[in-house]
Design a protein around this motif. Structure first.
Motif: not given
Length: 345
Positions: A187-189, A251-253, A261-262
């Protein structure tokens, strides 16, 4: 003992304390490092020592100022000055070259860019208002600014790629016991570096790379080894993510975003998951007892730039619990991030 010419002991005088001067003049060292990297000095030294005159002739700089800056950085351990005034790279300085594994050149250029520098200058205002220094300096949130400034976005993207290189992906995949079969959704990779490493090491897995449509078109998943085992999908992580995965990677998001927002991101992922499937949050995990950690400085950078933050295990657990997950464990790696394993409940 350190004494003045009159014989006074100054060894306990804070005005002579090296650590204090490192803090006061830290921006000078950073600017000097950025200047020599911008002019390609480390690359010019790849084949051996050169004098300031030689370096200046090859880089289009002035020998006198260059010699003085090189001397300063030699004291900081990036270069070594030998007989005859020739400068050589140290082991640490080698990382400033553009052509070495783990190169930090892009990170240096980002950390000395006006986006970073002006955001840092706004920390005093941030302490008063809670607003990121970047917003005050540039009049818009960080990611909105980058979306409208592709050339500056590239500076940031190159730095992120440098900081999250294949070496980090290798450590993550090596440290966590991935299943032998199933579907992994990254996700968001980004361009898929982590997914590529995961699929390469685990031939029984298939994968989905999910990010913005313009990002996944530049993926890194081509190759005979992975043929037929992956697909890409474009979309908005705040809205929905691909369903049907057995294992989701993030990762790192989360460190880029506020708690609110998280929760939106985690909620979107949870809606795509079935109970029992797992989510791996790959991010820095700060110690909860206040002990020193390399990412404490990174947490201040987040304060400068955006609403994000680095978090402790307890803070991750709170976000995950509120989003329909159970935190199972935190798996450390040899790299800076840890793997926070959560299960959909």
């Amino acid at each position: 003992m350190t004494t003045t010419p009159g014989g006074t002991d100054t060894s306990s005088d804070p005005r002579t304390h090296p650590a204090l001067y490192d803090l006061i003049f830290g921006h000078v060292y950073a600017s000097a490092t950025g200047a020599v990297v911008d002019h390609g000095i480390p690359d010019l030294l790849a084949d051996g020592p050169l004098t300031a005159d030689e370096l200046a002739a090859r880089s289009g700089t002035q020998a006198g100022p260059l010699r003085r800056v090189m001397r300063l950085l030699a004291e900081r351990g990036l270069f070594r000055e030998g007989e005859g005034g020739a400068f050589a790279l140290t082991g640490q300085g080698e990382l400033l070259r553009s052509d070495v594994p783990g190169s930090q050149r892009a990170a240096v250029l980002w950390a000395t860019h006006e986006m970073f520098r002006r955001s840092a200058e706004g920390l005093g205002d941030t302490l008063r208002t809670g607003r990121p220094g970047f917003d005050a300096a540039f009049g818009t949130p960080f990611f909105e600014y980058l979306a409208a400034a592709p050339e500056k976005a590239r500076v940031f993207d190159d730095a992120i790629t440098s900081a999250t290189s294949d070496g980090v992906n290798e450590e993550v995949v090596r440290s966590y016991p991935f299943p032998g079969t199933g579907t992994v959704v990254d996700v968001a990779g980004g361009q898929g570096g982590l997914l590529r490493e995961t699929l390469a090491r685990h031939p029984g897995l298939t994968g989905v790379l999910f990010d913005r449509p313009g990002t996944v078109t530049d993926h890194l998943l081509d190759g005979e080894e992975l043929k037929g085992r992956w697909r890409t999908e474009g979309g908005d992580v705040f809205t929905s993510v691909p369903e049907g995965g057995d294992l989701y990677l993030l990762k790192n998001i989360l460190h880029n975003w506020s708690d609110e927002d998280c929760l939106r991101i985690l909620g979107s992922i949870r809606r795509a998951m079935t109970p029992g499937s797992r989510l791996l949050v790959i991010d820095v995990v700060l110690p909860g007892d206040g002990s020193p950690h390399p990412a404490v400085g990174l947490d201040t950078v987040m304060l400068m730039l955006m609403e994000g933050r680095e978090r402790t295990a307890a803070e991750f657990e709170d976000l995950l619990t509120r989003s329909g997950f159970r935190l199972n464990r935190v798996v450390p790696t040899a790299a800076l991030p840890s793997v926070v394993e959560a299960e959909a409940v």
